[in-house]
Design an enzyme around this catalytic site. Structure first.
Site, short mmCIF file in Angstrom:
data_model
loop_
_atom_site.label_atom_id
_atom_site.label_comp_id
_atom_site.label_asym_id
_atom_site.label_seq_id
_atom_site.Cartn_x
_atom_site.Cartn_y
_atom_site.Cartn_z
N VAL A 61 0.81 -1.22 0.00
CA VAL A 61 0.00 0.00 0.00
C VAL A 61 0.84 1.27 0.00
O VAL A 61 0.30 2.36 -0.18
CB VAL A 61 -0.98 0.05 1.20
CG1 VAL A 61 -1.99 -1.07 1.12
CG2 VAL A 61 -0.22 0.02 2.52
N TYR A 62 2.14 1.16 0.19
CA TYR A 62 2.97 2.36 0.18
C TYR A 62 3.05 2.90 -1.26
O TYR A 62 3.62 2.26 -2.14
CB TYR A 62 4.39 2.07 0.68
CG TYR A 62 4.50 1.67 2.13
CD1 TYR A 62 3.42 1.76 3.01
CD2 TYR A 62 5.70 1.20 2.65
CE1 TYR A 62 3.54 1.40 4.34
CE2 TYR A 62 5.83 0.84 3.99
CZ TYR A 62 4.75 0.93 4.82
OH TYR A 62 4.87 0.56 6.14
N SER A 63 2.45 4.06 -1.46
CA SER A 63 2.43 4.70 -2.78
C SER A 63 1.89 3.76 -3.85
O SER A 63 2.39 3.71 -4.98
CB SER A 63 3.82 5.21 -3.16
OG SER A 63 4.19 6.31 -2.37
#
Length: 344
Positions: A61-63
Site C-alpha cells: 500500500v505504500y504509494s
C-alpha cells in the site's frame, strides 16, 4: 551496527532497518512522507549499506506499490546483501478481492510483490492488519504453502492485538505450520502501549518486534517544542490524524528530557529517542525513514552506542503513562508484581 535474531527464529536483521515508505510519492498521504525516485533510493541504500543496515521494509500500500518497485530497482545487483520485508492485507482498491488475507488474495499479492520487487523471494512477509473474515487455519495454511514453495522465507504480522496474534500462533502449532517470527509494531517514548500485552506475548512466544515510527510520527526529532509552531515541512500537517492522539504537555516534557540527555551524550534528540527504543526487550530492529541524506545519516548514528542506566530511567519516568486494567495491579501492588513481574 548490531545484528539480532528476530524472536527465536534464525532470521538475523540489523539493529536499525530502513523503511521505504518515502519511496514513490504517490497519493496525498504517502506523498507527504516523501517522493524518492530510483536514483535517490540507490544513494540512500548506499548510505545504509555502508553503515551496516541489512533490513529494508516496505508494503504493497505504500504509494500504491511504487515503494516496492523503487526499492526493487534500487537493490538490483545487491539483492543477496539485504533482508527484504514487505506487507499486505490492507485495501489496494475498492473491490471485494482487494482486501484481506484469504488464500486467493495471499497468493495474488505475494506474486505481485515479487514482480514489483524484482526478486524470487521475500525474506519476511507480514500481514499488515488483522482480517476478521478469514479463519486462522486458512491464513496459516496458505502462508505455510508459500514458505514451502520458496516464495517467502519467514512470516510475521503488523498491528495485531495480542489475542489475534496468539490465535494465529495457536493455529500454526495445532496444524504444524510455520509460526510468525515478527510483529511490526508502533512503539516510541510517546507510544508505549506495546509494553502492556504485546511485549510479554513476544517474550513468551518467541516473536520479535520490528518497530515502526520510533520517533512518534516525527514528533521526537527535537523540532517540535513548547511554544514553537509546527514546522511547515512537517508531514504531521497531513498525517497527524492517522496516528494515536498525543498529549501536548507530555510530549514537551519528554522532549525536554531528551534534549538534556542529548546534550550530555553529545547526540541529537532523535538519536537518543531511537536508542531508547532499540534497547527495549523483544526489539529486534527499529525501522527508520528519511527524506534526505542528512536525516538518514543522523538517524543511523543512533546505533553503535548505548544510553546509561540513569538516562534510561529518566526517559522511562518522564514517558510513563497510567497503567490500564488489568495490568495496573501488577505494576502498583507488590503481591501482584511478584506473581507476574513486568517485562520492563
Amino acid at each position: 551496527m548490531e545484528y539480532r535474531t528476530v524472536g527465536t527464529s534464525g532470521l538475523v536483521v540489523s539493529e536499525l532497518g530502513f523503511g521505504a515508505a518515502t519511496f514513490g510519492g504517490r497519493g496525498r498521504f504517502f506523498g507527504a512522507w516523501g517522493a524518492t525516485d530510483v536514483d535517490e533510493a540507490r544513494r540512500m541504500i548506499d548510505i545504509c549499506l555502508e553503515a551496516g543496515v541489512t533490513l529494508f521494509d516496505t508494503a504493497d500500500v505504500y504509494s500504491d506499490g511504487a515503494s516496492e518497485q523503487v526499492l526493487g530497482a534500487a537493490l538490483r545487483g545487491r539483492r543477496d546483501d539485504v533482508v527484504i520485508s514487505t506487507k499486505a492485507a490492507l485495501p489496494t482498491g475498492d473491490g471485494p478481492r482487494d482486501i484481506g488475507t484469504s488464500r486467493a488474495r495471499l497468493h495474488r499479492v505475494v506474486d505481485a510483490a515479487l514482480r514489483r520487487l524484482d526478486t524470487d523471494r521475500i525474506d519476511l512477509f507480514q500481514l499488515h492488519g488483522f482480517d476478521a473474515l478469514t479463519p486462522f487455519d486458512e491464513v496459516v495454511d496458505t502462508l505455510d504453502d508459500l514458505v514451502r514453495v520458496g516464495k517467502i522465507r519467514y512470516t510475521g504480522v503488523s498491528n495485531f492485538a495480542g489475542w489475534q496474534l496468539m490465535g494465529e500462533l495457536a493455529a500454526a502449532d495445532r496444524r504444524h505450520r510455520v509460526r510468525h517470527v515478527a510483529h511490526q509494531v508502533y512503539y516510541s517514548l510517546i507510544g508505549r502501549d506495546y509494553e502492556w500485552d504485546l511485549m510479554p506475548l513476544g517474550l513468551a512466544e518467541g516473536v520479535g518486534a520490528l518497530v515502526w515510527s520510533p520517533l512518534g510520527w516525527g514528533r521526537l526529532t527535537g523540532r517540535i517544542r513548547r511554544g514553537v509552531p509546527l514546522p511547515e515541512t512537517s508531514r504531521l500537517h497531513v498525517t497527524a490524524d492517522a496516528g494515536p492522539p498525543v498529549d501536548a504537555e507530555r510530549l514537551y516534557a519528554i522532549v525536554d528530557v531528551l534534549t538534556e540527555i542529548a546534550e550530555e551524550a553529545g547526540r541529537t534528540v532523535a538519536q537518543v529517542a531511537l536508542n531508547w527504543v532499540s534497547s527495549r526487550p523483544t526489539v529486534a530492529g527499529v525501522i527508520i525513514g528519511a527524506r534526505t541524506e542528512e536525516q538518514l545519516r543522523d538517524n543511523l548514528s543512533a546505533a553503535g552506542w548505548r544510553l546509561d542506566d540513569d538516562q534510561i530511567r529518566r526517559l522511562d519516568d518522564v514517558s510513563a503513562t497510567e497503567v490500564p486494567y488489568p495490568h495496573f495491579p501488577y505494576r502498583r501492588q507488590e503481591a501482584f508484581a511478584r506473581l507476574n513481574p513486568p517485562a520492563v
